[in-house]
Design an enzyme around this catalytic site. Structure first.
Site, PDB file in Angstrom:
ATOM      1  CG  ASP A 330     -40.409  25.545 -35.533  1.00 11.99           C
ATOM      2  OD1 ASP A 330     -40.848  25.394 -34.393  1.00 11.99           O
ATOM      3  OD2 ASP A 330     -40.837  26.403 -36.332  1.00 11.99           O
ATOM      4  CD  GLU A 361     -43.111  22.297 -33.171  1.00 13.44           C
ATOM      5  OE1 GLU A 361     -43.613  22.743 -32.132  1.00 13.44           O
ATOM      6  OE2 GLU A 361     -42.894  22.998 -34.181  1.00 13.44           O
TER       7      GLU A 361
END
Ligand code: CA
Length: 642
Positions: A330, A361
């Site tokens: 994340d 990400e």
């Protein structure tokens, strides 16, 4: 604490932090170099509110070098709960759960000593990661509760929404024996990896009261499974055993398990980590303020040596003790390049570890401040990152169906065919270098159109198409949905989809359901079996089968970019490169983003369809075609040369 002060703290390089259990004794070790004293408190239960609560004693830890405090407590401590009390020069005190705790009581307020070998489901020692070839990979993202909480899921009621919801492999809609649900459904879909939204212990759901809901991006105890997904959150061994049972069940179904890890921040800025070494774990601006690149109040300082070690140790722990097949990071741009490469190298050193996936990400939720020359893992860092660390490609995502932050913004499949410029680059996994993306290998690029954040694909299509009814099986939106799938599943790279994208999943236009309600998040297995949506699922299944049958399409083995055909307007056509001149067995792929039929010239050869925009599969169908082909409106066509 500034960078220089942080680097002057002693580094501890051994791998025995935490509570290491054996039948005769447990050894407790905590890295807390700035503390002046550390005391271990032992308890019978995870909270004082439970029956049988009792204080089982205190033990002073001794300074053991390299900033570590240690105590050896004799006896069998399996199932004993514990916390540390720390004192610092100047009189400051703190209480903390061991950052290396492997189990915890209800709501993660005390760690628990655990015999890991005993906290395992039957057959765990025989559990193996499935061997999944790179070209077959496709990731399906789901939340543990969403997977089986539906009252129609066919999963026994007590297991719905829990780790154990993954265990039955023969479930059907209301037990009708005909319409597969949950793992039984996944066995037939053709995806290979299930990516789970956070399963580490997070803070915001009360584990002592059923019915709470959260996506779980609020870390509390990184090395402990979340308790609200266990059938008993009070006994710290149950969540460990049941989380492992989930992994083993997915492995039995031939599926890999990818864990969504949130090492970028902790839910409480005053985390257990910060309490053990104040000022060390959270990033700070030069003026001492805590950074907030996560948008959640703080960022972990991955570039500091013991933070880096902690991240490496934690990932290795989940890989070893839970047999996890991959990690999704994340807000990966809040991690520094050296840390991510260190995690890759550590995984690679495990048996079969090179097949453990890593991607994340390549962005943040705000500004942060990395020290010591560290570089964030955003897209600009790709040249320095391992070529087996991938990233979500927002360029592909937005080009296909429109920007995620602008509800009405269209993409290639739903009214903005000029987005075809980006699609041309997506086809070869952006190795053209467009948009400054310097990809080394196609499989680094996660090709997708929907994930847990933002609209579901269906809701995005509804928004752009200005439809009001999320439940209508609108023929135009279904065509757009099929086309979106046809694109990202014929692009090179690692395909990824949000669970239920393949059956028109809706959250009724809510782009952010992280706090629930559960009903809006839960997979609707009845919808999955409505004929119009089941036909959409069959289309995805066919595309995935084509991908498995034609590895060249995927770029998984260093294949060159596809050869682009010269076509009029915003039509796109390409053929994967082949060795030799024999056209037999060659594929040709065409995208028509127009709402009308179009004609495309064909390469030399005689062709039959594997996909006509409505049906997809590995068996050729329809008439032979040569020279030119009529492309249906808003369609992806895949041809096979005879
Ligand atoms: Ca929790």
């Amino acid at each position: 604490m500034n960078w220089q002060q942080a680097c002057e703290l002693p580094y501890y390089d051994a791998n025995d932090l935490g509570a290491v259990w054996s039948p005769a004794q447990t050894v407790f070790k905590l890295w807390a170099p700035t503390a002046s004293a550390v005391t271990l408190q032992l308890y019978a239960t995870g909270t004082d509110a439970e029956p049988g609560a009792a204080h089982l004693g205190s033990h002073a830890l001794q300074a053991a070098g390299q900033g570590v405090w240690a105590a050896t407590v004799p006896g069998d401590l399996n199932g004993v709960y514990y916390v540390y009390q720390l004192q610092f020069p100047g009189g400051r005190t703190a209480e903390a759960v061991d950052p290396y705790a492997r189990a915890a009581g209800a709501n993660g307020q005390r760690g628990m000593v655990i015999d890991l070998a005993a906290a395992a489901p039957d057959g765990w020692q025989d559990d193996r990661r499935p061997d999944i070839p790179a070209h077959a990979r496709c990731v399906w993202e789901v939340h543990v509760a969403d997977f089986s909480a539906d009252a129609h899921s066919g999963v026994p009621e007590a297991w719905r929404g829990t780790y154990l919801g993954f265990v039955p492999d023969d479930t059907t809609l209301d037990g009708d024996g005909r319409h597969p649900t949950c793992v039984n459904y996944l066995k037939q879909l053709g995806v290979t990896h299930v990516q789970l939204q956070p399963i580490f212990d997070y803070a915001t759901v009360d584990e002592t009261a059923p019915g709470g809901y959260n996506w779980g991006y609020d870390p509390l105890n990184y090395n402990v499974p979340e308790g609200s997904y266990a059938t008993n959150a009070f006994d710290g061994a149950v969540r460990v055993r049941e989380c492992r049972a989930m992994v083993a069940a997915l492995h039995r179904a031939g599926l890999g398990v990818i864990m969504d890890v949130v090492y970028n921040h902790t839910y409480y800025t005053d985390s257990w980590l910060e309490r053990t070494v104040p000022g060390y774990w959270n990033r700070q601006w030069p003026d001492g303020r805590t950074t907030n690149g996560s948008g959640c109040g703080n960022d972990l300082a991955s570039e500091r040596p013991m933070v880096r070690k902690y991240l490496v140790d934690s990932v290795l722990y989940w890989a070893r003790e839970y047999h996890v097949d991959g990690f999704r990071f994340d807000l990966m741009a809040l991690e520094d390049v050296e840390t991510m490469n260190a995690i890759r190298a550590a995984l690679d050193a495990l048996p079969g570890g090179e097949n453990i996936l890593m991607y994340g990400e390549p962005w943040t939720g705000g500004a942060t401040y990395m020290e010591g020359g560290a570089r964030p893992c955003d897209k600009r860092a790709i040249p320095e990152l391992s070529d087996r660390i991938g990233f979500f490609c927002d360029d592909t995502r937005d080009a296909i169906k429109g920007n995620v932050f602008d509800a009405g913004n269209a993409g290639y499949v739903n009214g903005a065919p000029q987005s075809g410029y980006e699609i041309l680059h997506a086809v070869g996994a952006w190795r053209s270098g467009a948009h400054g993306i310097a990809v080394k290998r196609a499989m680094q690029v996660v090709q997708y159109v929907s994930a847990h954040d933002n609209f579901t694909l269906w809701d995005k299509l509804v928004a752009v198409g200005r439809r009001g009814d999320y439940n209508a099986a609108d023929a135009e939106l279904l065509a757009q949905n099929r086309m979106a799938a046809g694109i990202f599943l014929t692009c090179q790279g690692l395909p990824f989809l949000q669970a239920g994208e393949e059956f028109g999943r809706t959250k009724y236009g809510d782009p952010n359901t992280y706090r629930g309600p559960r009903a809006l998040n839960t997979l609707d297995w009845t919808r999955a079996h409505r004929p119009e949506f089941a036909a959409l699922t069959a289309f995805y299944r066919g595309l995935l089968a084509i991908r498995r049958a034609y590895p060249r399409l995927t770029g998984a083995y260093g294949d060159p970019e596809p050869f682009l055909l010269a076509l009029p307007g915003w039509l796109i056509g390409f053929v994967p490169e082949t060795e030799g001149n024999d056209p037999a067995g060659q594929l040709a792929v065409f995208y028509n983003p127009e709402p009308t039929r179009q004609w495309a010239p064909l390469p030399n050869g005689t062709w039959r369809r594997l996909c006509d925009g409505t049906h997809a599969g590995t068996t050729p169908f329809g008439p032979l075609c040569r020279d030119a082909l009529e492309l249906p409106p808003r369609s992806v066509t895949i041809l096979l040369a005879e």
